[in-house]
Design a protein around this motif. Structure first.
Motif, PDB file in Angstrom:
ATOM      1  N   THR A 102       0.850  -1.199   0.000  1.00  0.00           N
ATOM      2  CA  THR A 102       0.000   0.000   0.000  1.00  0.00           C
ATOM      3  C   THR A 102       0.882   1.245   0.000  1.00  0.00           C
ATOM      4  OG1 THR A 102      -0.119   0.268   2.416  1.00  0.00           O
ATOM      5  CG2 THR A 102      -1.700  -1.257   1.402  1.00  0.00           C
ATOM      6  N   ASP A 103       0.282   2.389  -0.297  1.00  0.00           N
ATOM      7  CA  ASP A 103       1.063   3.624  -0.361  1.00  0.00           C
ATOM      8  C   ASP A 103       1.526   4.100   1.011  1.00  0.00           C
ATOM      9  OD1 ASP A 103      -1.466   4.315   0.507  1.00  0.00           O
ATOM     10  OD2 ASP A 103      -1.784   5.904  -0.969  1.00  0.00           O
ATOM     11  N   THR A 104       0.854   3.661   2.072  1.00  0.00           N
ATOM     12  CA  THR A 104       1.249   4.044   3.431  1.00  0.00           C
ATOM     13  C   THR A 104       2.087   2.971   4.116  1.00  0.00           C
ATOM     14  OG1 THR A 104      -0.778   3.104   4.353  1.00  0.00           O
ATOM     15  CG2 THR A 104      -0.832   5.438   3.748  1.00  0.00           C
ATOM     16  N   PHE A 105       2.244   1.826   3.451  1.00  0.00           N
ATOM     17  CA  PHE A 105       2.956   0.667   3.998  1.00  0.00           C
ATOM     18  C   PHE A 105       2.184   0.006   5.141  1.00  0.00           C
ATOM     19  CE2 PHE A 105       7.453   2.450   2.810  1.00  0.00           C
ATOM     20  CZ  PHE A 105       7.085   2.459   1.473  1.00  0.00           C
ATOM     21  N   ASP A 106       0.900   0.372   5.308  1.00  0.00           N
ATOM     22  CA  ASP A 106       0.067  -0.315   6.299  1.00  0.00           C
ATOM     23  C   ASP A 106      -1.350  -0.446   5.767  1.00  0.00           C
ATOM     24  OD1 ASP A 106      -1.245   2.130   6.685  1.00  0.00           O
ATOM     25  OD2 ASP A 106      -0.290   2.546   8.610  1.00  0.00           O
ATOM     26  N   SER A 107      -2.243  -0.993   6.587  1.00  0.00           N
ATOM     27  CA  SER A 107      -3.593  -1.338   6.132  1.00  0.00           C
ATOM     28  C   SER A 107      -4.482  -0.127   5.882  1.00  0.00           C
ATOM     29  CB  SER A 107      -4.269  -2.256   7.159  1.00  0.00           C
ATOM     30  OG  SER A 107      -4.368  -1.602   8.418  1.00  0.00           O
ATOM     31  N   THR A 108      -4.058   1.065   6.270  1.00  0.00           N
ATOM     32  CA  THR A 108      -4.878   2.255   6.069  1.00  0.00           C
ATOM     33  C   THR A 108      -4.754   2.821   4.655  1.00  0.00           C
ATOM     34  OG1 THR A 108      -3.152   3.815   6.787  1.00  0.00           O
ATOM     35  CG2 THR A 108      -4.553   2.874   8.497  1.00  0.00           C
ATOM     36  N   GLY A 109      -3.734   2.379   3.921  1.00  0.00           N
ATOM     37  CA  GLY A 109      -3.456   2.978   2.617  1.00  0.00           C
ATOM     38  C   GLY A 109      -4.150   2.300   1.454  1.00  0.00           C
ATOM     39  N   LYS A 110      -3.937   2.866   0.271  1.00  0.00           N
ATOM     40  CA  LYS A 110      -4.470   2.299  -0.965  1.00  0.00           C
ATOM     41  C   LYS A 110      -3.518   1.226  -1.482  1.00  0.00           C
ATOM     42  CE  LYS A 110      -6.674   6.653  -2.367  1.00  0.00           C
ATOM     43  NZ  LYS A 110      -6.716   7.718  -3.399  1.00  0.00           N
ATOM     44  N   VAL A 111      -4.103   0.123  -1.925  1.00  0.00           N
ATOM     45  CA  VAL A 111      -3.288  -0.967  -2.458  1.00  0.00           C
ATOM     46  C   VAL A 111      -2.623  -0.509  -3.756  1.00  0.00           C
ATOM     47  CG1 VAL A 111      -3.301  -3.324  -3.361  1.00  0.00           C
ATOM     48  CG2 VAL A 111      -4.732  -2.734  -1.393  1.00  0.00           C
ATOM     49  N   THR A 112      -1.307  -0.614  -3.801  1.00  0.00           N
ATOM     50  CA  THR A 112      -0.545  -0.177  -4.971  1.00  0.00           C
ATOM     51  C   THR A 112       0.030  -1.348  -5.763  1.00  0.00           C
ATOM     52  OG1 THR A 112       1.452   0.017  -3.605  1.00  0.00           O
ATOM     53  CG2 THR A 112       0.112   1.998  -3.884  1.00  0.00           C
ATOM     54  N   GLU A 113       0.055  -2.512  -5.141  1.00  0.00           N
ATOM     55  CA  GLU A 113       0.668  -3.663  -5.812  1.00  0.00           C
ATOM     56  C   GLU A 113       0.227  -4.953  -5.140  1.00  0.00           C
ATOM     57  OE1 GLU A 113       5.153  -4.700  -7.470  1.00  0.00           O
ATOM     58  OE2 GLU A 113       4.944  -3.746  -5.499  1.00  0.00           O
ATOM     59  N   GLU A 114       0.055  -5.995  -5.938  1.00  0.00           N
ATOM     60  CA  GLU A 114      -0.226  -7.337  -5.430  1.00  0.00           C
ATOM     61  C   GLU A 114       0.637  -8.333  -6.190  1.00  0.00           C
ATOM     62  OE1 GLU A 114      -4.423  -8.196  -3.916  1.00  0.00           O
ATOM     63  OE2 GLU A 114      -4.821  -6.741  -5.513  1.00  0.00           O
ATOM     64  N   LYS A 115       1.270  -9.221  -5.446  1.00  0.00           N
ATOM     65  CA  LYS A 115       2.158 -10.206  -6.050  1.00  0.00           C
ATOM     66  C   LYS A 115       1.951 -11.557  -5.390  1.00  0.00           C
ATOM     67  CE  LYS A 115       6.105  -7.423  -7.640  1.00  0.00           C
ATOM     68  NZ  LYS A 115       7.592  -7.254  -7.527  1.00  0.00           N
ATOM     69  N   PRO A 116       2.299 -12.652  -6.115  1.00  0.00           N
ATOM     70  CA  PRO A 116       2.192 -13.970  -5.497  1.00  0.00           C
ATOM     71  C   PRO A 116       3.172 -14.139  -4.340  1.00  0.00           C
ATOM     72  CG  PRO A 116       2.925 -14.104  -7.808  1.00  0.00           C
ATOM     73  CD  PRO A 116       2.738 -12.674  -7.490  1.00  0.00           C
ATOM     74  N   TYR A 117       2.806 -14.981  -3.409  1.00  0.00           N
ATOM     75  CA  TYR A 117       3.636 -15.211  -2.228  1.00  0.00           C
ATOM     76  C   TYR A 117       3.623 -16.678  -1.795  1.00  0.00           C
ATOM     77  CZ  TYR A 117      -0.912 -15.338   0.009  1.00  0.00           C
ATOM     78  OH  TYR A 117      -2.193 -15.672   0.339  1.00  0.00           O
ATOM     79  N   ASP A 118       2.828 -17.511  -2.500  1.00  0.00           N
ATOM     80  CA  ASP A 118       2.592 -18.877  -2.025  1.00  0.00           C
ATOM     81  C   ASP A 118       3.841 -19.748  -1.980  1.00  0.00           C
ATOM     82  OD1 ASP A 118       2.584 -18.633  -4.786  1.00  0.00           O
ATOM     83  OD2 ASP A 118       1.295 -20.369  -5.092  1.00  0.00           O
ATOM     84  N   TRP A 119       4.896 -19.354  -2.649  1.00  0.00           N
ATOM     85  CA  TRP A 119       6.124 -20.120  -2.646  1.00  0.00           C
ATOM     86  C   TRP A 119       7.055 -19.768  -1.489  1.00  0.00           C
ATOM     87  CZ3 TRP A 119      10.099 -16.716  -2.915  1.00  0.00           C
ATOM     88  CH2 TRP A 119       9.805 -15.449  -3.446  1.00  0.00           C
ATOM     89  N   ILE A 120       6.728 -18.691  -0.749  1.00  0.00           N
ATOM     90  CA  ILE A 120       7.588 -18.231   0.349  1.00  0.00           C
ATOM     91  C   ILE A 120       7.418 -19.142   1.565  1.00  0.00           C
ATOM     92  CG2 ILE A 120       8.080 -16.343   1.944  1.00  0.00           C
ATOM     93  CD1 ILE A 120       7.074 -14.415  -0.221  1.00  0.00           C
TER      94      ILE A 120
END
Length: 278
Positions: A102-120
């Motif tokens: 998100t633009d604020t780096f926390d849950s209050t901000g607007k989502v700016t990017e989504e990426k897969p993570y299932d392999w982590i």
């Protein structure tokens, strides 16, 4: 106005800790505390310009609105001691979410990017944490209380102004541990020095994992010698007697430090209360 209670309130000098809930700003919590104490003493709430002359307050470092936990407060001459807390050690528990930025780096901000993570894996995350321990360089978030030309960066961004991030600066991470891993969520315990942003840490961890991440929950569990469990007063204890107890108990923690011994003489005997009565 109750002159006896008002005199007791005005005699307060020292440091204590309160619990800041999720939602209000640190300044709003401080104003709420001041208002409750003034009301109990029967002192009319002063105008903003005269407020600090009636009851001098300050806090030892801003805690994000969306964060909760320990907020160290200085009252009277204790406000002069707050600067040492800004550079001191702090502990946080942070819940991060993988796969989302998100633009604020926390849950209050607007989502700016989504990426897969299932392999982590848990091991992947633990290995990455080692890179963020010790003396590291960190870029502060744009949504922060840092200022440019006298205005907070966060305020400038909200106005739609083009704002450049502050350059990376050295920060200290004393310890960093993974406490829980249930993808997409993970929980970190962090002990860091002054000027450190947990939101930036979680954002950087996501990038290091070739994904992204943002903070979902943040709690400050310790600031200096003040802990959430032992010292932070909840609002039902924001009374003159409650603050008197907290001042006496918390100031006893600082008396062992040579640079702070002199404050003992500044504490009024009028509000001396045994720690065992707390």
């Amino acid at each position: 106005m109750n002159k006896t209670i008002a005199a007791k309130l005005r005699s307060f000098n020292g440091l204590f800790a309160v619990y800041k809930p999720k939602g209000p700003t640190s300044a709003a919590v401080l104003n709420r505390l001041r208002a409750k104490l003034l009301a109990e003493a029967g002192i009319l709430t002063p105008t903003r310009r005269k407020r600090k002359h009636v009851l001098k307050f300050g806090h030892g470092g801003i805690l994000d609105s969306d964060a909760a936990g320990v907020l160290v407060v200085g009252i009277g001459k204790g406000t002069k001691m707050l600067s040492s807390l800004l550079a001191g050690s702090k502990k946080y528990t942070a819940v991060g979410e993988l796969g989302k930025a998100t633009d604020t780096f926390d849950s209050t901000g607007k989502v700016t990017e989504e990426k897969p993570y299932d392999w982590i894996t848990k091991e992947d995350l633990e290995n990455v944490l080692q890179k963020f321990t010790g003396n590291i360089m960190q870029v502060p978030p744009l949504y922060s209380a840092l200022k440019k030309d006298g205005q907070r960066l966060s305020d400038r961004v909200k106005k739609g102004e083009a704002v450049e991030a502050k350059p990376a600066r050295p920060v200290m991470v004393y310890s960093l541990a993974l406490k829980n891993f249930k993808p997409p969520l993970f929980t970190l315990d962090v002990e860091c020095g002054g000027g450190f942003y947990v939101r930036s840490l979680v954002n950087d961890i996501g990038k290091e994992l070739s994904s992204c991440a943002t903070v979902q929950e943040l709690t400050r569990t310790k600031q200096g010698l003040f802990t959430l469990e032992e010292h932070a007063l909840y609002e039902d204890k924001w009374t003159i007697d409650g603050i008197a107890q907290a001042l006496e108990c918390c100031m006893s923690l600082l008396q062992a430090e040579p640079s702070r011994k002199k404050l003992k003489t500044e504490l009024s005997e009028e509000h001396a209360v045994s720690c065992e009565d707390k």
